[in-house]
Scaffold this active site. Structure first.
Site, PDB file in Angstrom:
ATOM      1  CG  HIS A 112     -27.479 -24.654 -42.289  1.00 43.68           C
ATOM      2  ND1 HIS A 112     -26.470 -25.578 -42.201  1.00 43.68           N
ATOM      3  CD2 HIS A 112     -28.498 -25.240 -42.971  1.00 43.68           C
ATOM      4  CE1 HIS A 112     -26.861 -26.676 -42.819  1.00 43.68           C
ATOM      5  NE2 HIS A 112     -28.087 -26.509 -43.292  1.00 43.68           N
TER       6      HIS A 112
ATOM      7  CG  ASP B   1     -36.399 -24.823 -45.575  1.00 39.94           C
ATOM      8  OD1 ASP B   1     -36.779 -25.356 -46.622  1.00 39.94           O
ATOM      9  OD2 ASP B   1     -35.797 -25.431 -44.678  1.00 39.94           O
TER      10      ASP B   1
HETATM   11  C1  LIG Z   1     -31.177 -24.368 -38.012  1.00 33.84           C
HETATM   12  C2  LIG Z   1     -30.910 -24.146 -36.531  1.00 33.84           C
HETATM   13  C3  LIG Z   1     -31.724 -25.170 -35.715  1.00 33.84           C
HETATM   14  C4  LIG Z   1     -29.410 -24.319 -36.271  1.00 33.84           C
HETATM   15  O1  LIG Z   1     -29.180 -23.980 -34.989  1.00 33.84           O
HETATM   16  P1  LIG Z   1     -27.773 -24.153 -34.246  1.00 33.84           P
HETATM   17  O2  LIG Z   1     -26.665 -24.381 -35.184  1.00 33.84           O
HETATM   18  O3  LIG Z   1     -27.992 -25.173 -33.204  1.00 33.84           O
HETATM   19  O4  LIG Z   1     -27.550 -22.731 -33.660  1.00 33.84           O
HETATM   20  P2  LIG Z   1     -27.935 -22.282 -32.207  1.00 33.84           P
HETATM   21  O5  LIG Z   1     -29.382 -22.500 -31.963  1.00 33.84           O
HETATM   22  O6  LIG Z   1     -26.946 -22.906 -31.266  1.00 33.84           O
HETATM   23  O7  LIG Z   1     -27.664 -20.726 -32.269  1.00 33.84           O
HETATM   24  C5  LIG Z   1     -26.367 -20.158 -32.282  1.00 33.84           C
HETATM   25  C6  LIG Z   1     -26.537 -18.645 -32.264  1.00 33.84           C
HETATM   26  O8  LIG Z   1     -27.131 -18.231 -33.491  1.00 33.84           O
HETATM   27  C7  LIG Z   1     -28.369 -17.597 -33.244  1.00 33.84           C
HETATM   28  N1  LIG Z   1     -29.345 -18.074 -34.218  1.00 33.84           N
HETATM   29  C8  LIG Z   1     -29.448 -19.325 -34.711  1.00 33.84           C
HETATM   30  N2  LIG Z   1     -30.482 -19.392 -35.559  1.00 33.84           N
HETATM   31  C9  LIG Z   1     -31.024 -18.149 -35.599  1.00 33.84           C
HETATM   32  C10 LIG Z   1     -32.117 -17.610 -36.279  1.00 33.84           C
HETATM   33  N3  LIG Z   1     -32.864 -18.375 -37.074  1.00 33.84           N
HETATM   34  N4  LIG Z   1     -32.418 -16.325 -36.092  1.00 33.84           N
HETATM   35  C11 LIG Z   1     -31.668 -15.567 -35.278  1.00 33.84           C
HETATM   36  N5  LIG Z   1     -30.624 -16.013 -34.585  1.00 33.84           N
HETATM   37  C12 LIG Z   1     -30.307 -17.310 -34.754  1.00 33.84           C
HETATM   38  C13 LIG Z   1     -28.794 -18.042 -31.864  1.00 33.84           C
HETATM   39  O9  LIG Z   1     -29.638 -17.072 -31.265  1.00 33.84           O
HETATM   40  C14 LIG Z   1     -27.471 -18.164 -31.162  1.00 33.84           C
HETATM   41  O10 LIG Z   1     -27.042 -16.874 -30.768  1.00 33.84           O
HETATM   42  P3  LIG Z   1     -26.667 -16.608 -29.232  1.00 33.84           P
HETATM   43  O11 LIG Z   1     -25.505 -17.529 -28.966  1.00 33.84           O
HETATM   44  O12 LIG Z   1     -26.341 -15.173 -29.181  1.00 33.84           O
HETATM   45  O13 LIG Z   1     -27.899 -16.988 -28.470  1.00 33.84           O
HETATM   46  C15 LIG Z   1     -31.353 -22.714 -36.123  1.00 33.84           C
HETATM   47  O14 LIG Z   1     -30.596 -21.779 -36.843  1.00 33.84           O
HETATM   48  C16 LIG Z   1     -32.822 -22.476 -36.299  1.00 33.84           C
HETATM   49  O15 LIG Z   1     -33.620 -22.838 -35.435  1.00 33.84           O
HETATM   50  N6  LIG Z   1     -33.233 -21.818 -37.419  1.00 33.84           N
HETATM   51  C17 LIG Z   1     -34.623 -21.570 -37.682  1.00 33.84           C
HETATM   52  C18 LIG Z   1     -35.289 -22.835 -38.265  1.00 33.84           C
HETATM   53  C19 LIG Z   1     -34.838 -23.128 -39.678  1.00 33.84           C
HETATM   54  O16 LIG Z   1     -34.879 -22.259 -40.536  1.00 33.84           O
HETATM   55  N7  LIG Z   1     -34.454 -24.402 -39.932  1.00 33.84           N
HETATM   56  C20 LIG Z   1     -34.084 -24.862 -41.283  1.00 33.84           C
HETATM   57  C21 LIG Z   1     -32.616 -25.114 -41.408  1.00 33.84           C
HETATM   58  S1  LIG Z   1     -32.168 -25.483 -43.068  1.00 33.84           S
END
Ligand SMILES: CC(C)(COP(=O)(O)OP(=O)(O)OC[C@H]1O[C@@H](n2cnc3c(N)ncnc32)[C@H](O)[C@@H]1OP(=O)(O)O)[C@@H](O)C(=O)NCCC(=O)NCCS
Length: 386
Positions: A260, A322
């Site tokens: 998140h 979700d």
């Molecule tokens: C929601 C989301 C976009 C937020 O991303 P964010 O805050 O920008 O986080 P980042 O993409 O910068 O990731 C930060 C770290 O967490 C990890 N991470 C983030 N989401 C992850 C996931 N769903 N599964 C595994 N690792 C995850 C990343 O790999 C990263 O690790 P690293 O630095 O070792 O590479 C992301 O978590 C995601 O794509 N989740 C899946 C889609 C989803 O469920 N969206 C609904 C949200 S309510």
């Protein structure tokens, strides 16, 4: 300067009295804990709370529900437009266009006074489930089912989809799901709605902006992606072999339904849907999808929330809202392409609350700056020399 590449993380762009998302895993609507609302409130009470800033008393709730059911029906002109869509239209595209058309039938269109905005919000909230159900039925070559004014929003939506009353556990699951998805501060779609109406535009334009932003897989599309993942994995026995390599390779692959942008602790909304997913599985004498999702949770926890990673400043990764809504919807037989429209039905309440707040006097047009990093002072070349 925080750039767009940084996704505006941590940037506070204004004050709001609607929703408090705390990174340590707490969520409040208008000061009420989401756990109390999920356990005790109906979605209608939550909508009233978001829009009017207080929980309704019995008389206020009865009046509000009566106003909503009186607006369930959608103008025939809008249904006629939905009928013309290609059968394979993407549901969110159809919904976006349907809502855009609905705005032209609203008697208050163009009137952005607080009273008119509230009337339009009520019509939008009452009619969006009817439009989603009609889109689904028309895409299958079926006639839309007229809304039932003796049913609440969740029960009526399920009724309009199938033409029969749904199991009470399904209705309760959808009602809780709508409460949990109703608002979440300045998420991407809500921010889009506020940007739109801050120009003085009508809330129908705001909702259309919200629908566009919500349609992406990193926002509203996550439940559908989660279900695709669960179906791809296929069985609880395959979870370990599928998930582990995604989190241990050179580059981690995001697991759908996890992580998140704000929470650094478990998403409080996931708790309730985890429970509903188990209950629905038990109702159907097969908890496979719940088992698979909880098994994925264990592996993500084991590989992501290690002392080493957390000490290195990495964020904790937990199931988000979700993660379990996917298996809940699947258990209820809801088609996967409707998962994001379901989110939209619920989030319309939060979008409208934020737009009502955005219209308050003293709010400015939202117009940030970009840091220019392109070429400079290029010589002008006439067309024939380029
Ligand atoms: C929601 C989301 C976009 C937020 O991303 P964010 O805050 O920008 O986080 P980042 O993409 O910068 O990731 C930060 C770290 O967490 C990890 N991470 C983030 N989401 C992850 C996931 N769903 N599964 C595994 N690792 C995850 C990343 O790999 C990263 O690790 P690293 O630095 O070792 O590479 C992301 O978590 C995601 O794509 N989740 C899946 C889609 C989803 O469920 N969206 C609904 C949200 S309510």
């Amino acid at each position: 300067m925080t750039t767009q590449a940084g996704g505006l993380r941590g940037v506070v762009v204004g004050e709001s009295e609607i929703c408090d998302v705390q990174p340590e895993g707490n969520l409040y609507y208008r000061g009420y804990n989401i756990h109390d609302l999920a356990d005790h409130a109906t979605f209608e009470e939550v909508v009233f709370l978001l829009w009017k800033g207080k929980l309704p008393n019995a008389a206020e709730l009865a009046e509000f529900k009566a106003e909503l059911v009186a607006e369930y029906a959608v103008p025939e002109g809008v249904i006629a437009i939905l009928r013309d869509f290609p059968k394979n239209a993407v549901a969110m595209d159809a919904l976006r266009t349907g809502i855009s058309a609905l705005g032209m039938y609203d008697p208050d269109t163009g009137n952005n006074t607080p009273e008119a905005t509230l009337r339009k919000a009520l019509r939008l909230q009452a009619k969006i489930p009817t439009i989603v159900a009609a889109i689904e039925r028309l895409s299958k070559g079926l006639e839309p089912v007229a809304p039932r004014t003796d049913l609440g929003i969740a029960a009526n939506f399920l009724y309009m989809l199938n033409g029969v009353e749904a199991d009470p556990l399904y209705v309760r699951t959808i009602d809780i799901d709508f409460t949990l998805h109703a608002d979440h501060e300045l998420n991407a779609s809500t921010f889009a709605t506020r940007v739109t109406v801050a120009t003085g535009a009508d809330i129908y334009s705001g909702v259309v902006s919200g629908l566009g932003a919500l349609s992406g897989p990193r926002h509203g599309g996550a439940a559908e992606e989660t279900m695709v993942m669960l179906l791809t994995i296929g069985s609880p026995d395959n979870v370990d072999a599928w998930v582990r390599p995604k989190l241990t390779g050179e580059k981690r692959t995001p697991i759908a339904g996890f992580g998140h942008a704000v929470y650094r602790a478990p998403d409080p909304r996931a708790t309730h849907l985890r429970d509903m997913s188990r209950q629905l599985g038990e109702l159907h004498h097969d908890t496979k999808w719940w088992q698979m999702t909880t098994a994925i949770e264990s592996i993500v926890d084991e590989l992501s929330n290690t002392p080493d990673r957390l000490a290195a400043g990495k964020q904790g990764i937990y199931a988000n809202v979700d993660c379990f809504s996917a298996s809940c919807y699947y258990e209820m037989g809801l088609p996967m392409h409707l998962y994001t429209p379901l989110f939209a039905i619920s989030r319309t309440s939060g979008w409208c609350a934020h737009m009502i707040e955005q219209y308050k006097p003293g709010q400015k047009i939202i117009r940030p700056r970009a840091e220019y990093v392109g070429p400079v002072e290029l010589p002008w070349l006439p067309l024939e020399q380029r």
